[in-house]
Structures are given as C-alpha cells and as structure tokens.
Write an enzyme that holds these catalytic residues in place. Structure first.
Site, PDB file in Angstrom:
ATOM      1  CD  GLU A  60      -1.780  -2.382   1.520  1.00 53.94           C
ATOM      2  OE1 GLU A  60      -0.635  -2.601   1.965  1.00 53.94           O
ATOM      3  OE2 GLU A  60      -2.651  -3.262   1.431  1.00 53.94           O
ATOM      4  CG  HIS A 129     -11.321  -6.006   7.287  1.00 53.02           C
ATOM      5  ND1 HIS A 129     -10.338  -6.720   7.928  1.00 53.02           N
ATOM      6  CD2 HIS A 129     -11.089  -6.149   5.959  1.00 53.02           C
ATOM      7  CE1 HIS A 129      -9.553  -7.296   7.023  1.00 53.02           C
ATOM      8  NE2 HIS A 129      -9.985  -6.962   5.822  1.00 53.02           N
TER       9      HIS A 129
END
Lengths: 327, 343
Positions: A60, A129
């Site tokens: 990322e 999440h």
C-alpha cells in the site's frame, strides 16, 4: 432514468471519466481482473487494458507513493483501497507526499489523485476492517475529504473528485454499495464542497454524513411522532466543511445535533463543534450535542458492534431531549 | 569501522568521453563541492537553518548519473541530501541557495528548505526527507513514462527516472516493494544507492545482513551493478548503459555506488563514530582530484582550463549567495498559498 446500485454508479463514474480523459487510471489491489472487492471496476480492464486498471502487489505505501509520482508527472491516478483501513499502511505517502508536497514544493507541482474505497463499520468484519478513518486524516493539510452516501451523489461526486486537481480522500461505506437511485441519463457532476439538504425542517439541525445519514432519516418518523420538525444536512465534504449551508440552518433552528460514525475523541464532530462555537455561538439555544461511535476498537460480536455505533432510536431520543430543554 | 569492500575495477579505456563531456562532468562536480562548502560557511554564519546535509565526497555519483540523462524531460528524485542532485539536474545555484536562505526566489519558494528542493521545470521531483519515501514517487514517474507510451499511444514518451537514496534506505520496505514493481512492469528507472557506509551513526554492516546491495537486484530479476562511486567516469559509463536500457523499454537497473561523505551526516552531527583511518582512506580518493588528474593526463584539459572552471564556479557560488541575501522573504500574506492547486 435508470435504477442503479451504488457500486454501479461508482463504476459508471469511473468508466465515464476514463473515457473522457486518458490520463485517468485506476490502481490498487484486485482492481483489474477481479473487478474490485465491491465490483466497482468490474470488467473495466477489458475496455481499458491492464495498465489503466493496474492490479498492484499488496504494497500500500509504495503504490500510493507511485500514484503521487504519477500525479506529479501529469497523470490522474485513482487508488482503490480494497478496504480503506489498509491505507493506514500508506499514511506516510498520503500525509507527507499527497497532502503536503504541493505546499512544500512552493507550488511546483499539483497532485490530482483520488483515494477511494469502502470505509466505515460493516457487519461483524472485526476491528481492522471496521475503521473510522476520516478523523485520522482530518488534520493533514492539503487533503480534501469527501463521504458519499447515495447512489446519486456517489456518481456525481466521484466524477468531480477525479477532475479535481488536488488529492481527494473519497470515503464510500461498506454497507451502502447496494443502495439504489434512479440516475439521470445525462451526465452530471456534483460539487465536492457543498453539503446536501436531506430534509428541510425548522426545529433542530442534524448534521451527519455517510451511513449515519440513513440512520438519521430512519429516525425521522419517530421524531415527527414526537411533534418535531428536524432539518437533516449531509455534510458530504468533511474537509473543508460547507459552513455556509451549516450556518444558514443553525441561524434558523438554533439547535444542533451532530451524528457521526467516527469516534468521539478527535472526531469530525469535535472539529465541527469547535467551529460552530467559534462562528455561531450567539445563535445557539443549547450546547451542540454529539452522537458519535464509541472510543473502542470495533468489536466482532454483533450486539457489541451495534452498541458501538449510533442507532436511530438514540437520534430520536437526543432530539426529544434537546427540544425539551433537558440538555 | 566498516570493513572496506574491494572496489570494482574500471577500465578507463572503455569510457570514451569527449573533451566537452569531460568538462561538463568536472564543472558539475566542482559546483557540487564549492556550493556545499559555501553552505557550511553560511550555516555557521547563521544564514541558513534547520538540518543541512552536505554532499562532499559523493560528487562523482550525482554528476556521473545525472549527466547521463537528457537535460530536459527526464526525472531526478532525491533525498534529504539533495542540494547537489538539484544542481546536477540543472536547477540554478542561486535558486538552490535562495531556498536554503528561506527566500521567495528559492526553487521551492522558501517553503521547502534544505531537504525539500523541487523544480518541475528541471524534472526534479524533490528532496524527500523521510528515508526511502522518494523511491515510490520516482517509480510512479517511471510508470507515467511507460503509461504515456503504451496506454496513451504516445511513441515519443521515453523519459527515464533516476532515484537516489542511501544505504540506509535499502533496508526499508519501500525499496523492496518498488524494485519488485519496477522489474515486474519493466519501468524505465534507475535506482542509485549511494552507499556511503553510514546511516547517521549506524554502520551499514551493522544494519544489513547482505551488505552488497547491488546483489539484491537479482532476486527481482533486475540488472544490478556495483561501481566505484569516487570515479565519475566509471559512474557515468555505467549510467549511460542503464539509461539506454531504460529508454529502450528493457527495464530498470539498480546501481550501488560505493562512496563516502567527507563530512558528518549533517552540520549538526559531531561525527564521533567514524574512524579517522576510514576517513583518511576515503579522503585520499577525492573524486574531483582523481578526475582532474585523468583529464590532464589524457590531454582532455589543461591545468589552466580546470583552474578557470574552478574560478568560474567560485564566482557563480558567490553570486548565488548575493542573490539569496538580497532576495525577499515570502510575503506573510501568502502563508496559506500553495495548499491547494487553485491557490
């Protein structure tokens, strides 16, 4: 008019902007062949090829930095965060380089890029999440932060974000991808910096965004039953705030409740309360009330999870308290 | 003290540089050296502030690599030790000096400072102060070059990106992640590790399980070379090959230049850890003296010609100081300018 689900509205926005401008490309994990974790880019690689729907390795910070480099040199990258929580791994590139570089370079470069993807608390996805990231990024100079909330506004706002010459953090909500709207056949683009009037009213101003907008509208029936007429405003732009629309409403109602999904400490509402106190203190009949999610990692257990975020009943209750001068 | 590696041998006969090329390299190295010496002087006189990292000793790397690029259209990405990379990339010395003085006429308009030199005009993507964070940015610029050619159908798009960083950065994840992507997509980029043996006070051997950094290219199926970073001819010759490969679409190269900084990490560093013997060893290998000797021995320049260049650069650096001193500071009313593209 065509009835369209939100993930398809976002896909249409991406498709239209890619067709309109060859410098627009999408990168991220599984955005190409897989079509995105929520199918926002489904099959676009067949139309635009593997370079314009760039499937990246799971790295990322590096692919966000790559997007910054591509933006500095004239492309318009759209990063999909498979889950926006993963962007914590890219915090340095987003804050130091996407956010600050234009300023640090004395205006040498602009950074037209969008970082979009699913954020917010879903259904029992576990803490990592189920992030509430908007507040984490709020203090970074140079970023625009937008939260879409309907199929209609998601399309118009994403198109505007892609055309914007600045880095835009674009929050979708993991539980809203299947919302539907009849979308206009003609192209439309919505302003990034304008709040949306969801319901006109006169008694109390409710400021909200993203999924909490829908919790607010669900509470309306109960609030009406109590005999009150709330005005609901979807902030849309979390940075900068549309203080014009906000103050117009407060000057009318003199009462404010902020309903947010992010955590209370250092949250979006915390910043809004401070601004309202600074700019509109004399207009207020009562202290501004915040309904925020709990300052805890989002628990897995369904009951605990629903206790973590604000529910419609709490909103109706808060309105009643405020209207009865019990605050 | 770090053990010394055996420096790779370079056959100067393979260099084949013209007099003009030689003079360009010499002048650029002298500019780098004299500019940095002047920075030290100005720092101690209170004319510049903050952290200032000087490049003395490493000039052959910047000049040898950047002068292998086109003067316009290619990209250079740097670190916190970025003044000399900026100069090699063509940013006028007066604009770099003015930036260090915090003036509006600086290449980053006084907003960046020593570690944040930028120039869109000269393809300088910036000085990046956090170790390794420039590597992805440079990789993105290289991706852009390929994208324009292949996704936008512009056959003239063949720009090359050069990314400088130090031995310390080669232990960071962004280094490995970007080598992987650059090799995977055959991006036109040259990663240049300036291995000066020390990451502030951390000796390279104490931080790195495999200290021969160039060997790490092989696990990414990428070309990797080590080069004597005190020999501008060797660096320049290797750089030309890497640039040609990148421009031809044959992918990235990792170059490890073995070099040394003649000063501490920054002007605030007491430089107590490096062994005097090590400093002396490398001090004797001064890249400017070495190249001056080569130029005169090969009849590419006379001692007088080189002295004239030294004088010209001395004057240019003096002029840069005068320019910086007499330039205005940024206007306070512009404090919020440049946050957004519209400002």
């Amino acid at each position: 008019m065509a009835e369209t689900l939100m993930f398809n509205a976002l896909r249409e926005a991406t498709d239209e902007e890619m067709a309109r401008d060859k410098t627009v490309f999408v990168l991220g994990e599984d955005v190409g062949h897989y079509g995105g974790s929520y199918k926002v880019t489904k099959d676009l690689y067949k139309k635009y090829g593997d370079l314009r729907l760039l499937d990246t390795p799971i790295a990322e910070n590096s692919f966000c930095g790559m997007a910054v480099g591509a933006a500095l040199t004239g492309l318009r990258p759209v990063i999909e965060g498979m889950n926006m929580g993963f962007l914590l791994l890219a915090f340095n590139q987003i804050a130091n380089n996407a956010g600050m570089l234009r300023y640090t370079s004395g205006g040498n470069f602009k950074i037209p890029m969008v970082i979009r993807g699913p954020g917010g608390v879903g259904r029992q996805l576990g803490a990592e999440h189920s992030q509430r990231l908007e507040a984490y990024f709020h203090a970074v100079p140079g970023l625009k932060i937008v939260a879409c909330s309907t199929a209609y506004n998601s399309k118009g706002l994403l198109k505007a974000a892609i055309r914007d010459d600045n880095p835009v953090l674009f929050f979708e909500h993991v539980l809203l991808y299947n919302l539907k709207d009849d979308l206009p056949d003609d192209e439309y683009v919505l302003p990034l910096d304008k709040a949306e009037m969801v319901r006109k009213g006169k008694d109390v101003t409710i400021l909200t965004y993203s999924r909490m907008r829908h919790h607010c509208t669900q509470a309306v029936k109960e609030i009406e039953k109590q005999g009150y007429d709330p005005e609901i405003i979807d902030l849309i732009s979390l940075k900068p705030f549309d203080m014009e629309t906000i103050s117009e409403s407060i000057r009318k109602t003199h009462k404010v409740i902020i309903v947010e999904e992010c955590m209370k400490t250092g949250g979006i509402a915390a910043e809004l309360v401070a601004l309202i106190n600074e700019q509109l203190f004399d207009e207020l009949d009562a202290p501004v009330l915040r309904l925020s999610s709990q300052d805890i990692p989002t628990p897995y257990n369904g009951k605990l999870e629903s206790l973590t975020i604000v529910q419609p009943a709490q909103i109706a209750e808060a309105v009643q308290k405020m209207m009865e001068d019990r605050i | 003290m770090c053990a010394e590696r055996t420096l790779p041998k370079f056959d100067t006969a393979s260099a084949k540089i013209t007099k003009e090329e030689g003079l360009i390299l010499y002048e650029d190295m002298v500019l780098g050296r004299l500019f940095e010496d002047k920075c030290a002087e100005m720092y101690y006189r209170g004319k510049m502030f903050g952290f200032v990292h000087l490049y003395n000793g490493q000039e052959a790397v910047s000049s040898g690599i950047v002068k292998a690029l086109r003067p316009k259209g290619d990209y250079v990405c740097s670190t916190y030790r970025d003044h000399v990379h900026a100069l090699s990339a063509g940013v006028p010395a007066k604009e770099v000096m003015a930036e260090l003085f915090g003036k509006e006429t600086g290449c980053s308009k006084g907003r960046g400072g020593s570690m944040h030199m930028f120039s869109a005009e000269h393809g300088l993507l910036g000085g990046y102060a956090f170790v390794a964070e420039g590597i992805p940015v440079a990789t993105g610029a290289a991706f852009q070059s390929k994208y324009r050619r292949e996704a936008m159908g512009d056959p003239s798009s063949d720009s090359v990106a050069v990314c400088f960083f130090g031995d310390g950065a080669s232990n960071n994840g962004q280094f490995f992640e970007c080598l992987n992507m650059a090799a995977l997509w055959k991006l036109p980029i040259i990663y240049v590790v300036e291995n000066n043996k020390w990451a502030i006070g951390m000796a390279h051997d104490r931080a790195t399980s495999q200290p021969e950094i160039y060997k790490k290219a092989s696990v990414f199926n990428m070309a990797g070379y080590e080069v004597d970073g005190m020999d501008v001819l060797a660096v320049n010759t290797l750089a030309k090959e890497a640039v040609a490969r990148a421009r031809a679409g044959e992918g990235p190269t990792l170059i490890e230049a073995l070099t040394y900084r003649f000063r501490g990490h920054s002007l605030a560093d007491p430089d107590e850890l490096r062994d005097p013997g090590e400093k002396e060893f490398w001090g004797k290998r001064d890249p400017i003296k070495k190249f001056a000797a080569y130029m005169t021995e090969k009849g590419l320049a006379t001692a007088t010609e080189l002295k004239e260049i030294d004088q010209k650069i001395t004057d240019l650096v003096e002029d840069a100081v005068k320019f910086a001193e007499s330039s205005p500071e940024p206007n306070p009313s512009d404090l919020h300018r440049y946050i957004f593209a519209e400002d």
